[in-house]
Scaffold this motif. Structure first.
Motif, short mmCIF file in Angstrom:
data_model
loop_
_atom_site.label_atom_id
_atom_site.label_comp_id
_atom_site.label_asym_id
_atom_site.label_seq_id
_atom_site.Cartn_x
_atom_site.Cartn_y
_atom_site.Cartn_z
N MET A 1 -18.93 -8.87 -4.44
CA MET A 1 -18.00 -8.54 -3.39
C MET A 1 -17.21 -7.40 -3.93
SD MET A 1 -14.99 -11.36 -2.43
CE MET A 1 -13.54 -10.95 -3.27
N GLU A 2 -16.73 -6.61 -2.83
CA GLU A 2 -16.22 -5.19 -3.14
C GLU A 2 -14.76 -5.25 -3.13
OE1 GLU A 2 -16.25 -0.64 -1.15
OE2 GLU A 2 -18.21 -2.11 -0.90
N GLN A 3 -14.06 -4.75 -4.09
CA GLN A 3 -12.65 -4.81 -4.04
C GLN A 3 -11.93 -3.72 -3.29
OE1 GLN A 3 -10.92 -4.87 -8.20
NE2 GLN A 3 -11.70 -6.97 -8.42
N VAL A 4 -10.69 -3.88 -2.72
CA VAL A 4 -10.11 -2.96 -1.78
C VAL A 4 -9.56 -2.09 -2.80
CG1 VAL A 4 -8.29 -2.71 -0.21
CG2 VAL A 4 -9.63 -4.62 -0.04
N PRO A 5 -9.80 -0.71 -2.60
CA PRO A 5 -8.97 0.45 -3.38
C PRO A 5 -7.46 0.19 -3.68
CG PRO A 5 -10.46 1.16 -1.95
CD PRO A 5 -10.20 -0.13 -1.27
N LEU A 6 -7.08 0.20 -4.71
CA LEU A 6 -5.63 0.30 -4.82
C LEU A 6 -4.68 1.22 -3.80
CD1 LEU A 6 -3.20 -0.71 -6.80
CD2 LEU A 6 -3.59 1.12 -8.34
N GLU A 7 -5.25 2.26 -3.69
CA GLU A 7 -4.63 3.32 -2.91
C GLU A 7 -4.50 2.62 -1.66
OE1 GLU A 7 -7.57 4.22 -4.20
OE2 GLU A 7 -6.82 5.37 -6.06
N HIS A 8 -5.25 1.80 -0.77
CA HIS A 8 -5.21 1.36 0.13
C HIS A 8 -4.12 0.24 0.31
CE1 HIS A 8 -9.62 2.51 1.81
NE2 HIS A 8 -8.69 3.59 1.62
N ILE A 9 -4.02 -0.44 -0.67
CA ILE A 9 -3.03 -1.62 -0.87
C ILE A 9 -1.45 -0.94 -1.13
CG2 ILE A 9 -2.25 -3.45 -2.31
CD1 ILE A 9 -5.03 -4.11 -3.11
N LEU A 10 -1.49 0.13 -1.87
CA LEU A 10 -0.29 0.90 -2.07
C LEU A 10 0.19 1.65 -0.60
CD1 LEU A 10 -0.89 2.52 -5.57
CD2 LEU A 10 0.50 0.54 -4.91
N MET A 11 -0.86 1.89 0.09
CA MET A 11 -0.30 2.45 1.53
C MET A 11 0.31 1.49 2.42
SD MET A 11 -0.56 5.59 1.40
CE MET A 11 -0.32 6.24 3.33
N LEU A 12 -0.32 0.28 2.37
CA LEU A 12 0.05 -0.65 3.26
C LEU A 12 1.46 -1.21 2.64
CD1 LEU A 12 -0.44 -2.84 5.43
CD2 LEU A 12 -1.46 -4.41 3.43
N ALA A 13 1.76 -1.39 1.47
CA ALA A 13 2.87 -1.58 0.74
C ALA A 13 4.05 -0.58 1.24
CB ALA A 13 3.03 -1.65 -0.59
N ALA A 14 3.59 0.68 1.19
CA ALA A 14 4.40 1.53 1.63
C ALA A 14 4.87 1.71 3.12
CB ALA A 14 3.94 3.15 1.22
N VAL A 15 4.08 1.28 3.97
CA VAL A 15 4.12 1.17 5.48
C VAL A 15 5.04 0.04 5.67
CG1 VAL A 15 3.14 0.65 7.50
CG2 VAL A 15 2.27 2.42 6.06
N LEU A 16 4.63 -1.14 4.94
CA LEU A 16 5.68 -2.27 5.11
C LEU A 16 7.13 -2.14 4.52
CD1 LEU A 16 3.47 -5.51 3.93
CD2 LEU A 16 4.50 -5.06 6.00
N PHE A 17 7.32 -1.27 3.66
CA PHE A 17 8.43 -1.00 2.98
C PHE A 17 9.45 0.06 3.96
CE2 PHE A 17 11.66 1.34 0.44
CZ PHE A 17 12.29 0.71 -0.37
N SER A 18 8.70 0.98 4.27
CA SER A 18 9.21 1.70 5.55
C SER A 18 9.68 0.94 6.94
CB SER A 18 8.12 2.90 5.72
OG SER A 18 7.74 3.62 4.64
N LEU A 19 8.81 0.21 7.29
CA LEU A 19 9.32 -0.34 8.49
C LEU A 19 10.35 -1.56 8.09
CD1 LEU A 19 5.73 -1.76 9.81
CD2 LEU A 19 7.28 0.04 10.74
N GLY A 20 10.47 -1.96 6.95
CA GLY A 20 11.69 -2.55 6.70
C GLY A 20 13.02 -1.94 6.49
N VAL A 21 12.81 -0.70 5.92
CA VAL A 21 14.01 0.08 5.75
C VAL A 21 14.34 0.37 7.45
CG1 VAL A 21 14.79 2.27 5.03
CG2 VAL A 21 13.75 0.71 3.29
N LEU A 22 13.48 0.87 8.01
CA LEU A 22 13.89 1.13 9.41
C LEU A 22 14.46 0.23 10.02
CD1 LEU A 22 13.42 3.47 11.33
CD2 LEU A 22 11.26 2.30 12.23
#
Length: 104
Positions: A1-22
């Motif tokens: 099973m292949e793991q999702v790269p850390l960069e993709h998870i951090l980008m998703l978290a950044a998008v969620l954080f930005s939407l929350g702040v917005l």
């Protein structure tokens, strides 16, 4: 099973954080502001779990994430109770109108 790269998870978290702040900055409805705060908490949880993958023995990230979930649930319950009381008093959930009514 292949793991999702850390960069993709951090980008998703950044998008969620930005939407929350917005949502917190731009919206005036109290419930939508609370939803924005929950998005910010979820972004933090995603980061904690993503980084804890690199230290699977200690499970510190999962424990902190669980703590944040418990605090967020308590915050949501208290905040919704406050919003309901404010709505009963001012007959609106619009934060601008509440601020104007409380000045006069």
């Amino acid at each position: 099973m292949e793991q999702v790269p850390l960069e993709h998870i951090l980008m998703l978290a950044a998008v969620l954080f930005s939407l929350g702040v917005l949502a917190v900055i731009t919206k005036r409805h109290a419930v939508v502001v609370l939803m924005g705060i929950e998005l910010i908490f979820n972004a933090a949880n995603l980061n904690l779990v993503a980084f804890s993958r690199y230290d699977p023995v200690l499970l510190q990230g999962q424990m902190f994430s669980l703590f944040v979930i418990v605090v967020a649930a308590a915050e949501a319950a208290v905040a919704l109770a406050v919003v309901l009381r404010v709505y009963q008093h001012f007959k609106t959930a619009n934060l601008n109108q509440i601020g104007e009514n409380s000045k006069s």
